[in-house]
Design a protein around this motif. Structure first.
Motif, mmCIF file in Angstrom:
data_model
loop_
_atom_site.group_PDB
_atom_site.id
_atom_site.type_symbol
_atom_site.label_atom_id
_atom_site.label_comp_id
_atom_site.label_asym_id
_atom_site.label_seq_id
_atom_site.Cartn_x
_atom_site.Cartn_y
_atom_site.Cartn_z
ATOM 1 N N ASP A 27 0.852 -1.189 0.000
ATOM 2 C CA ASP A 27 0.000 0.000 0.000
ATOM 3 C C ASP A 27 0.887 1.238 0.000
ATOM 4 O O ASP A 27 2.105 1.159 -0.217
ATOM 5 N N ASP A 28 0.322 2.404 0.248
ATOM 6 C CA ASP A 28 1.091 3.643 0.178
ATOM 7 C C ASP A 28 2.170 3.726 1.255
ATOM 8 O O ASP A 28 3.146 4.472 1.089
ATOM 9 N N GLU A 29 2.007 3.006 2.359
ATOM 10 C CA GLU A 29 2.905 3.153 3.498
ATOM 11 C C GLU A 29 4.002 2.094 3.562
ATOM 12 O O GLU A 29 5.063 2.335 4.150
ATOM 13 N N TYR A 63 1.168 -5.199 -5.432
ATOM 14 C CA TYR A 63 0.424 -4.007 -5.044
ATOM 15 C C TYR A 63 -1.022 -4.362 -4.706
ATOM 16 O O TYR A 63 -1.584 -5.318 -5.235
ATOM 17 N N TYR A 68 -6.079 0.001 -5.707
ATOM 18 C CA TYR A 68 -5.532 0.757 -6.832
ATOM 19 C C TYR A 68 -6.206 0.462 -8.169
ATOM 20 O O TYR A 68 -6.259 1.332 -9.034
ATOM 21 N N ASN A 75 -6.231 7.452 -8.780
ATOM 22 C CA ASN A 75 -5.394 7.368 -7.590
ATOM 23 C C ASN A 75 -3.957 7.622 -8.020
ATOM 24 O O ASN A 75 -3.701 7.994 -9.164
ATOM 25 N N ARG A 76 -3.006 7.421 -7.129
ATOM 26 C CA ARG A 76 -1.626 7.778 -7.453
ATOM 27 C C ARG A 76 -1.055 6.932 -8.590
ATOM 28 O O ARG A 76 -0.045 7.286 -9.188
ATOM 29 N N ASN A 95 9.016 4.629 -4.940
ATOM 30 C CA ASN A 95 8.858 3.251 -4.465
ATOM 31 C C ASN A 95 10.055 2.397 -4.848
ATOM 32 O O ASN A 95 10.564 1.608 -4.046
#
Length: 285
Positions: A27-29, A63, A68, A75-76, A95
């Motif tokens: 995830d993003d973190e 991912y 996503y 989203n990003r 990343n």
């Protein structure tokens, strides 16, 4: 709960991806948490070697496509069109840099793979110095079929051109036994011996002085840098953004939104959907 765990066991630093409920999906973190753990090992005067693992039944399933791919908005990783390639590159290269903290680490890194190391999960694993897999585990990069390009580009540096193409032209997931035979990973062992084999190797490495280990790793890594690793990763990361914003990539995103990402992934992996014409493949194969 922390998404990446760190502990030191004697001379062994143990870093564990800790999202077992989603097979440690990225995830993003998670990338930043991984890089932070590697930095902690690098600055731990008692750590000689890192063992990287995933909690639960898989190392990392890539991912988090639930968020996503199947979400019904940008989203990003999927921007509204027209998209900004450099905005995408900035996010994805960040990343990649965090995954490559394993490659750049002052400590040797052994990656232990059970279950799956696929898509972005294979990116993380292949940034390690050595990989030991369970014989029945699987590794691969299925998004090369649509919606992805491996940003770390480590396949070609581990396999050579022809075998890397075999993996990246098909997106196949191969077993630990097959991966070891290809030379992608160090070895494959029965699942019930995986912990034992990894720990034996880690303990052996841990008896070597830190400065000796660091010099050998820097020397081998420099050979890969001389082969153009950084430039290849730049191209791969730009291409990854293109795959997600090409007509085929946008069709995959819409299909995931409409049918659910598991359905879209099944069609992708089984080769039953034509992402260019956006309809099922009906002719004989």
């Amino acid at each position: 709960m922390a998404k990446v765990l760190y502990e030191r066991d004697g001379r062994i630093a143990r870093i564990t991806l800790n999202r077992p409920e989603v097979m440690n999906a990225i995830d993003d973190e998670l990338p930043a948490a991984l890089a932070d753990a590697v930095s902690r090992a690098d600055n731990d005067p008692g750590a000689h070697v890192i063992v990287l693992a995933g909690a639960g039944r898989a190392f990392c399933a890539g991912y988090d496509l639930t968020a996503y791919a199947s979400g019904d908005k940008a989203n990003r990783y999927t921007q509204e069109m027209p998209w900004d390639p450099m905005k995408d590159y900035s996010a994805m290269s960040d990343n990649t840099t965090k995954f490559m903290s394993l490659f750049r680490s002052k400590r040797p890194v052994i990656c232990k793979v059970q279950g799956f190391a696929v898509a972005g999960g294979s990116d993380i694993a292949l940034c390690s110095d050595m990989i030991v897999m369970a014989e029945d585990a699987r590794i691969g990069y299925p998004p090369v079929r649509v919606w992805g390009c491996p940003t770390t580009a480590m396949w070609v540096y581990r396999l050579g051109a022809e075998k890397a193409k075999r993996m990246l032209f098909t997106g196949d997931k191969i077993t630990g036994i097959e991966a070891a035979a290809l030379g992608l990973v160090l070895k494959a062992v029965p699942a019930d011996r995986l912990d034992e084999e990894v720990d034996a190797l880690a303990h052996r490495i841990a008896t070597v002085p830190q400065n000796q280990l660091m010099m050998q790793k820097l020397m081998v890594n420099q050979a890969l840098y001389n082969m153009g690793l950084m430039g290849t990763q730049m191209i791969a990361t730009v291409f990854d953004g293109i795959t997600r914003h090409s007509p085929e990539g946008l069709n995959f995103k819409r299909r995931s939104e409409e049918m659910g990402w598991k359905h879209a992934v099944d069609e992708r992996d089984q080769g039953t959907f034509d992402w260019t014409t956006n309809q099922p493949i009906t002719e004989n194969r």
